[in-house]
Design a protein around this motif. Structure first.
Motif, PDB file in Angstrom:
ATOM      1  N   ASP A  30       0.804  -1.215   0.000  1.00 17.39           N
ATOM      2  CA  ASP A  30       0.000   0.000   0.000  1.00 17.39           C
ATOM      3  C   ASP A  30       0.844   1.276   0.000  1.00 17.39           C
ATOM      4  N   GLN A  31       2.135   1.186  -0.351  1.00 17.66           N
ATOM      5  CA  GLN A  31       2.978   2.364  -0.474  1.00 17.66           C
ATOM      6  C   GLN A  31       3.603   2.382  -1.859  1.00 17.66           C
ATOM      7  N   ARG A  32       3.896   3.587  -2.341  1.00 14.51           N
ATOM      8  CA  ARG A  32       4.510   3.742  -3.648  1.00 14.51           C
ATOM      9  C   ARG A  32       5.878   4.386  -3.494  1.00 14.51           C
ATOM     10  N   LEU A  33       6.662   4.285  -4.567  1.00 15.36           N
ATOM     11  CA  LEU A  33       7.945   4.981  -4.580  1.00 15.36           C
ATOM     12  C   LEU A  33       7.688   6.477  -4.712  1.00 15.36           C
ATOM     13  N   PRO A  34       8.668   7.294  -4.369  1.00 12.01           N
ATOM     14  CA  PRO A  34       8.480   8.741  -4.500  1.00 12.01           C
ATOM     15  C   PRO A  34       8.191   9.133  -5.949  1.00 12.01           C
ATOM     16  N   ALA A  35       7.611  10.309  -6.126  1.00 12.49           N
ATOM     17  CA  ALA A  35       7.272  10.801  -7.460  1.00 12.49           C
ATOM     18  C   ALA A  35       8.538  11.043  -8.273  1.00 12.49           C
ATOM     19  N   VAL A  36       8.353  11.081  -9.580  1.00  7.08           N
ATOM     20  CA  VAL A  36       9.478  11.329 -10.478  1.00  7.08           C
ATOM     21  C   VAL A  36       9.935  12.775 -10.295  1.00  7.08           C
ATOM     22  N   PRO A  37      11.229  13.004 -10.050  1.00 10.25           N
ATOM     23  CA  PRO A  37      11.717  14.375  -9.881  1.00 10.25           C
ATOM     24  C   PRO A  37      11.545  15.185 -11.171  1.00 10.25           C
ATOM     25  N   VAL A  38      11.416  16.480 -11.009  1.00 12.71           N
ATOM     26  CA  VAL A  38      11.256  17.368 -12.164  1.00 12.71           C
ATOM     27  C   VAL A  38      12.517  17.298 -13.020  1.00 12.71           C
TER      28      VAL A  38
END
Length: 85
Positions: A30-38
């Motif tokens: 129920d957890q995801r990896l961090p968002a893609v950096p800009v």
């Protein structure tokens, strides 16, 4: 004496057995990896997230002092002033 030796060997075997393999890093359920950096094309992997950056672990400069010279007088190197009591 014999029991201490056996206990020591058992502890050493237990410690060595515990440092063998490491599983790959995965997010918890129920957890995801961090968002893609800009500006990045893809999301960083777990290994990339765990690797320290250059700022976190800078290279060490081990340049040795090759020439020594006398320091000149510093006009601002004054003793502290006494405070009135």
């Amino acid at each position: 004496m014999k029991t201490r030796t056996l206990a020591g060997l058992a502890m050493a075997a237990l410690v060595l057995a515990g440092c063998g393999g490491r599983p790959a890093l995965k997010p918890l359920k129920d957890q995801r990896l961090p968002a893609v950096p800009v500006g990045a094309a893809t999301a960083p992997t777990g290994g990339e997230l765990m690797a320290p950056s250059i700022q976190a672990r800078p290279e060490r400069n081990v340049e040795l002092l090759t020439q020594s010279r006398q320091r000149s007088d510093d006009p601002f190197d004054l003793p502290p002033e006494k405070q009135p009591q």
